[in-house]
Write a protein that holds these residues in place. Structure first.
Motif, short mmCIF file in Angstrom:
data_model
loop_
_atom_site.label_atom_id
_atom_site.label_comp_id
_atom_site.label_asym_id
_atom_site.label_seq_id
_atom_site.Cartn_x
_atom_site.Cartn_y
_atom_site.Cartn_z
N MET A 168 1.69 3.53 5.09
CA MET A 168 0.47 4.32 5.25
C MET A 168 0.77 5.78 5.57
O MET A 168 0.04 6.69 5.18
CB MET A 168 -0.44 3.72 6.33
N THR A 297 -3.69 -7.32 7.13
CA THR A 297 -3.73 -6.40 6.00
C THR A 297 -5.19 -6.13 5.66
O THR A 297 -5.99 -7.07 5.61
CB THR A 297 -3.02 -7.06 4.79
N CYS A 298 -5.53 -4.86 5.44
CA CYS A 298 -6.95 -4.52 5.20
C CYS A 298 -7.49 -5.22 3.96
O CYS A 298 -8.67 -5.53 3.89
CB CYS A 298 -7.13 -3.03 5.01
C1 SIN Z 1 -1.43 -2.22 0.78
O1 SIN Z 1 -1.38 -1.03 0.55
O2 SIN Z 1 -0.93 -3.04 0.01
C2 SIN Z 1 -2.11 -2.77 1.99
C3 SIN Z 1 -2.58 -1.75 2.93
C4 SIN Z 1 -3.62 -2.36 3.82
O3 SIN Z 1 -4.36 -3.19 3.35
O4 SIN Z 1 -3.70 -2.04 4.99
#
Ligand code: SIN
Length: 494
Positions: A168, A297-298
């Protein structure tokens, strides 16, 4: 406290425990610190600065001083420095993976994979830096030449989460630097060491002092740091990944200085298995999407809908796979599911589990804490008989809990899938091409996985709709979030 040797780092200076401001590693001005804990056992990994408003101000001042030269550097030169940063990240992939898994808890292979994923964003935006093209507009009158040029937005405040502490950071900072912006960054208090290590490599790559500044702060002091950035008109954009309430707060608080915002907020992703799906592929896809990072995971599937004709076969196969997952600390080579990040996270998964059981759900596998491993381990769990009244179907569980709901009709499941304030990701499995496009169009989300569980990539735009926020990270669109357009009109040409 462990050191670089006990972390098994071959490059000891990757373990940075000071703020990076203006190219210098420095303690918080008040010399306060907080502890970074290993989620596996709660032991102290490191102590890092517990920064206050004055440290946040110093970071903005450094970013402000560095901005003109960085903005004016030819894009090709910025790209070269970013490329060198990428190469250093790859060179130190193993060490960075060890550091990440120790502070965050994800298994080593996943942590190593996240470093490669982080590096892919740096490489992508190194390449995009040289393509920030503007437009030449055919003028409606012959006396004028009309152009649009793209300019960096200015100083960016990047506020990053703990669940992907390297990726991130890279996904926010690489496009900002590529665009010619300078950055102040506050990594999540649970996992700040990856950010500091990446910033150290950026410095080593030759990214000039003050272009990237990192300030750490505990949960208690974070508002003091972020408030400085919100109030300072020189900070032109906030890029945040985290919860919807915090995103809403940032949007409200940045109104006075009218900052640009990128908000990657909460999700509540549906995962739909239609009666015509390839069941093996759907189980495989759910395993990959749901159990990555222990469900923290978001874009993790949060509501699983399975057509009644294939429900029992799907649930039984999934339960067998989930029951075989190996849970353990990141340092053990076999571990597939690590600890939850902190006590609050464990308690949330447990409360969703208990709520679902009280409302009639049934456990197929898991359904308990694994106390023998330590207080932060949850058994990967599959529940059936879930329904929309359950907390785990309304809110993001952010843990290794799958709750399966049955459905009978396509229209019913689309209505259920969209019946949430959130709109980040959705997944479905079907082999009917007409259905595939019908459902894709109907889903109110920013990302759709069709017969695919892992869909994110540096080449794809990441971001949501509705209460999942706005702005897009990655892809050819990712640079625009860090730039503004300047229209230029030259007259008197006749
Ligand atoms: C991703 O980029 O694969 C997951 C990032 C997130 O869902 O926090």
């Amino acid at each position: 406290m462990i050191n670089a040797i006990s972390l098994d780092l071959t490059q000891a200076n990757l373990l940075q425990t000071l703020n990076l401001i203006g190219g210098r590693w420095q303690a918080a001005q008040a010399a306060q610190e907080f502890e970074v804990l290993d989620p596996a056992d709660g032991s102290v990994v490191a102590r890092v600065p517990d920064s206050a408003a004055c440290d946040a101000e110093a970071a903005v001042q450094a970013a402000h001083t560095a901005f003109p030269a960085w903005r004016d550097m030819p894009a090709k030169e910025r790209a070269r420095l970013l490329k060198r940063w990428h190469d250093l990240v790859i060179e130190h992939q193993d060490d960075l993976g060890r550091l990440l898994s120790r502070e965050q808890g994800k298994p080593w292979t996943e942590a190593r994979g996240e470093i490669a994923y982080a590096a892919s964003y740096i490489e992508w935006f190194a390449e995009e830096a040289t393509r920030a093209n503007g437009d030449v507009i055919p003028s409606p009158v012959s006396s004028r030449q009309m152009l649009v040029i793209k300019e960096p937005a200015g100083i960016i405040a990047a506020i990053t989460p703990w669940n992907f502490p390297a990726a991130m950071i890279a996904r926010k900072i690489a496009p900002a630097l590529a665009a010619g912006c300078t950055v102040v960054c506050k990594p999540a208090e649970d996992a700040p060491l990856s950010a500091l290590a990446l910033a150290g490599l950026a410095l080593l790559a030759g990214i000039p002092a003050g272009v990237l500044n990192v300030v750490t702060a505990s949960r208690e002091r974070t508002p003091a740091v972020v408030d400085v950035w919100l109030d300072d008109a020189r900070v032109r954009k906030i890029s945040f990944t985290g919860s919807t309430p915090v995103g809403q707060h940032l949007a409200r608080r940045s109104a006075d200085t009218l900052k640009k915002l990128s908000l990657e907020l909460g999700g509540n992703a549906p995962f739909i298995v239609f009666e015509d799906a390839d069941i093996d592929a759907a189980v495989e896809g759910l395993m990959a999407a749901k159990f990555r990072n222990a469900g923290q995971t978001c874009v993790s599937p949060n509501r699983v809908y399975v057509h009644e004709d294939v429900h029992d076969a799907f649930a039984a196969q999934l339960a067998r796979r989930v029951g075989a997952l190996i849970v353990g600390p990141a340092r053990l080579a076999d571990s597939q599911i690590g600890p939850m990040i902190n006590q609050r996270a464990v308690e949330k998964v447990e409360s969703h589990l208990h709520d679902a059981l009280a409302r009639g759900a049934r456990v197929l596998t898991g359904g308990r804490r694994l106390d023998t491993l330590g207080p932060r381990y949850m058994a990967p769990t599959v529940l059936v008989n879930a329904d929309p009244s359950m907390a785990c179907c309304v809110e993001e569980t952010f843990g290794p809990l799958v709750a399966i709901q049955r459905f009978a009709h396509e229209a019913e499941v689309i209505a259920l899938a969209n019946d949430t304030p959130y709109g980040l990701a959705a997944y479905f499995y079907s082999q009917d091409v007409r259905r595939i496009w019908r459902v894709t169009r109907a889903l109110e989300v920013g990302l759709v996985g069709i017969n695919e569980g892992v869909l994110t990539s540096e080449a794809a735009p990441f971001g949501g709709v509705k209460a999942s926020g706005y702005g897009r990270e990655g892809s050819v669109h990712g640079l625009d979030d860090y730039m503004h357009l300047k229209y230029v009109c030259q007259g008197g040409l006749e």
